[in-house]
Design an enzyme around this catalytic site. Structure first.
Site, PDB file in Angstrom:
ATOM      1  N   GLU A   1       0.833  -1.218   0.000  1.00  0.00           N
ATOM      2  CA  GLU A   1       0.000   0.000   0.000  1.00  0.00           C
ATOM      3  C   GLU A   1       0.860   1.257   0.000  1.00  0.00           C
ATOM      4  O   GLU A   1       1.724   1.421   0.873  1.00  0.00           O
ATOM      5  CB  GLU A   1      -0.926  -0.011   1.235  1.00  0.00           C
ATOM      6  CG  GLU A   1      -1.912   1.146   1.227  1.00  0.00           C
ATOM      7  CD  GLU A   1      -2.903   1.122   2.400  1.00  0.00           C
ATOM      8  OE1 GLU A   1      -3.051   0.069   3.060  1.00  0.00           O
ATOM      9  OE2 GLU A   1      -3.511   2.172   2.652  1.00  0.00           O
TER      10      GLU A   1
ATOM     11  N   LYS B   1      -7.431  -0.226  11.658  1.00  0.00           N
ATOM     12  CA  LYS B   1      -6.795  -0.662  10.408  1.00  0.00           C
ATOM     13  C   LYS B   1      -5.584   0.223  10.128  1.00  0.00           C
ATOM     14  O   LYS B   1      -4.538  -0.256   9.684  1.00  0.00           O
ATOM     15  CB  LYS B   1      -7.804  -0.597   9.256  1.00  0.00           C
ATOM     16  CG  LYS B   1      -7.354  -1.279   7.969  1.00  0.00           C
ATOM     17  CD  LYS B   1      -6.542  -0.398   7.047  1.00  0.00           C
ATOM     18  CE  LYS B   1      -6.145  -1.116   5.767  1.00  0.00           C
ATOM     19  NZ  LYS B   1      -5.248  -0.297   4.924  1.00  0.00           N
TER      20      LYS B   1
END
Ligand code: NAD
Length: 424
Positions: free
Chosen positions: A83, A261
């Site tokens: 990511e 998260k």
């Protein structure tokens, strides 16, 4: 030819032979097969011993988060993640925290819980008492399974037992508390739990089914705290925004899931880079976040009397410096060397600090400029590459999309055409 996924003896083949079958099934080109088998730093022979039915490897980038000051010591933090923005965000947050003296961390001893499930017990309460009375015998038997762990100062240290009501009737759950020292401990604890099952059956007259570690490692917690000067975080309004964001996550599970998260973005990237078990860490973190009955945030942010920002995080952290893939995966070994931690406890504390940093970076972006702006340039590069931009114009396409605030695949394709035409 009829395609079938029913392939007997697939596991007995070598990776090349397996890939030949997959190639036929999925109509792969030779180039696609070569991509899978281009193993780089993880030799195929090693990969083939790590898991089953191996056909290749999956490389992901390793980045280094900088600026981390934890309990007065400097750390470079290796992160394996796909990511964009995570590594930059962690480094940026660590810099802000450094202005306030860095992270301060602590942890409990590395104790994991093994569960032994006994069913069909006639008098569960009396059986529970008998298990507790036999504590020394059970602990001795458990420790006989792992003299290496015991000689390292670990081993089964205590036990407890509880009767639970379930849809399938009452059950007696015996819980073994094992100090796993520098190992994550799943294999060690499972072996012990299996070894004491017959003793528990004899004591209770019941039938033992499950004997397995719990990933809700409430006895193996890591904590990190920090204070960030308000000037470093962007002023009083940003401090207020982060405090409001923290209260939102504490009160609302929908927000808490995303809040957590964000923290796990950093933690899991380090866990992956070091060959640790990220499923175990995720499972433990989220179960811990829901322990009081409602899922909530793992971290808290508040304003100090001086108007600065104080943050803290606490979560289970079952990590090891040995065991699993930590000492077999060549990159994990290098990552561990870069990180330079000496014990599993120190490692767990660094991970808590990384989680807090990552959480801070996300909240600051949300409270200050909105998350997309920070993400934009890397995101735009990814979109440009996915749209097929040749290497020499990827940056150009990305920059144009950011400028136009139109980071979309259709726009990327138009720009590629336009810029390629310009060049020719
Ligand atoms: P392991 O069994 O490979 O290594 C641990 C062993 O190393 C100990 O039992 C001990 O004998 C030895 N050892 C030597 N020096 C030590 C020291 N200083 N401190 C501690 N132990 C020392 O690995 P493990 O940590 O028991 O298990 C981890 C693996 O189990 C991971 O790969 C994980 O994915 C897997 N696993 C996880 C689960 C789960 O989380 N639910 C279940 C099953 C397996």
């Amino acid at each position: 030819m009829e395609r079938s996924s029913l392939i007997s003896g697939f596991y007995k083949l070598n990776p090349k032979e397996r890939l030949r079958l997959v190639k036929e099934f999925a109509n792969l080109s030779q180039e696609e097969c070569d991509l899978l088998q281009n193993t780089g730093s993880l030799p195929m022979s090693l990969a083939d011993r790590m898991i089953e039915n191996v056909v290749g490897v999956f490389p992901i980038p390793v980045g280094i988060a900088v600026n981390f000051l934890i309990n007065g010591a400097d750390y470079l933090v290796p992160m394996a993640i796909e990511e964009p923005s995570v590594v930059a965000a962690a480094s940026y947050a660590a810099k802000m925290v450094r202005d306030g003296g860095g992270f301060h961390t602590s942890s409990t001893p590395p104790v994991m819980i093994g569960q032994i499930q006994t069913v069909s017990v006639k008098d569960p309460e009396a059986a529970r008492q008998r298990v507790l009375e036999a504590k020394e015998t059970i602990l001795r038997k458990a420790n006989e399974q792992d003299p290496v762990l015991v000689s390292a100062g670990g081993g089964a240290k205590n036990l407890d037992a509880k009767v639970i009501d379930t849809a399938a009737g009452p059950m007696l759950i015996t819980e073994l508390y094992v100090d796993c020292r520098d190992a994550m401990g799943a294999n060690a604890v499972n072996t012990m739990a299996e070894a004491i099952a017959s003793t528990v059956e004899n004591l209770t007259g019941g039938h033992v089914y499950l004997r397995i570690i719990s990933n809700l490692a409430t006895k193996r917690l890591a904590q990190a705290q920090c204070v960030v000067p308000k000037e470093s975080v962007g002023g009083e309004e940003v401090v207020d925004g982060i405090v409001y964001a923290s209260a939102f996550a504490e009160a609302d599970p929908y927000r808490a899931a995303t809040h957590n998260k964000g923290a796990m973005n950093g933690i899991i990237a380090v866990i992956l880079a070091t060959g640790n078990d990220h499923r175990a860490i995720e499972a433990g973190a989220h179960a811990y976040a829901a322990l009081k009955g409602q899922y909530t945030s793992l971290s808290k942010w508040e304003k100090t009397e001086k108007g600065d920002l104080r943050g803290s995080i606490e979560l289970p952290m079952a990590v090891g410096l040995i065991g699993g893939a930590v000492r077999t995966h060549p990159i994990a070994k290098v990552a561990m060397k870069i990180l330079g931690v000496r014990t599993a406890n120190e490692f767990a504390e660094v991970l808590a600090a990384v989680g807090l940093a990552q959480n801070l970076a996300a909240l600051r972006a949300l409270a200050h400029e909105g998350i997309q702006r920070g993400h934009m340039s890397l995101h735009a590069r990814n979109i440009a590459a996915a749209a097929g931009a040749p290497e020499d114009i990827v940056n150009l396409v990305a920059e144009r999309m950011v400028k136009e605030r139109k980071i979309r695949m259709d726009r990327a394709i138009e720009l590629i055409k336009e810029l390629s035409a310009d060049e020719s």
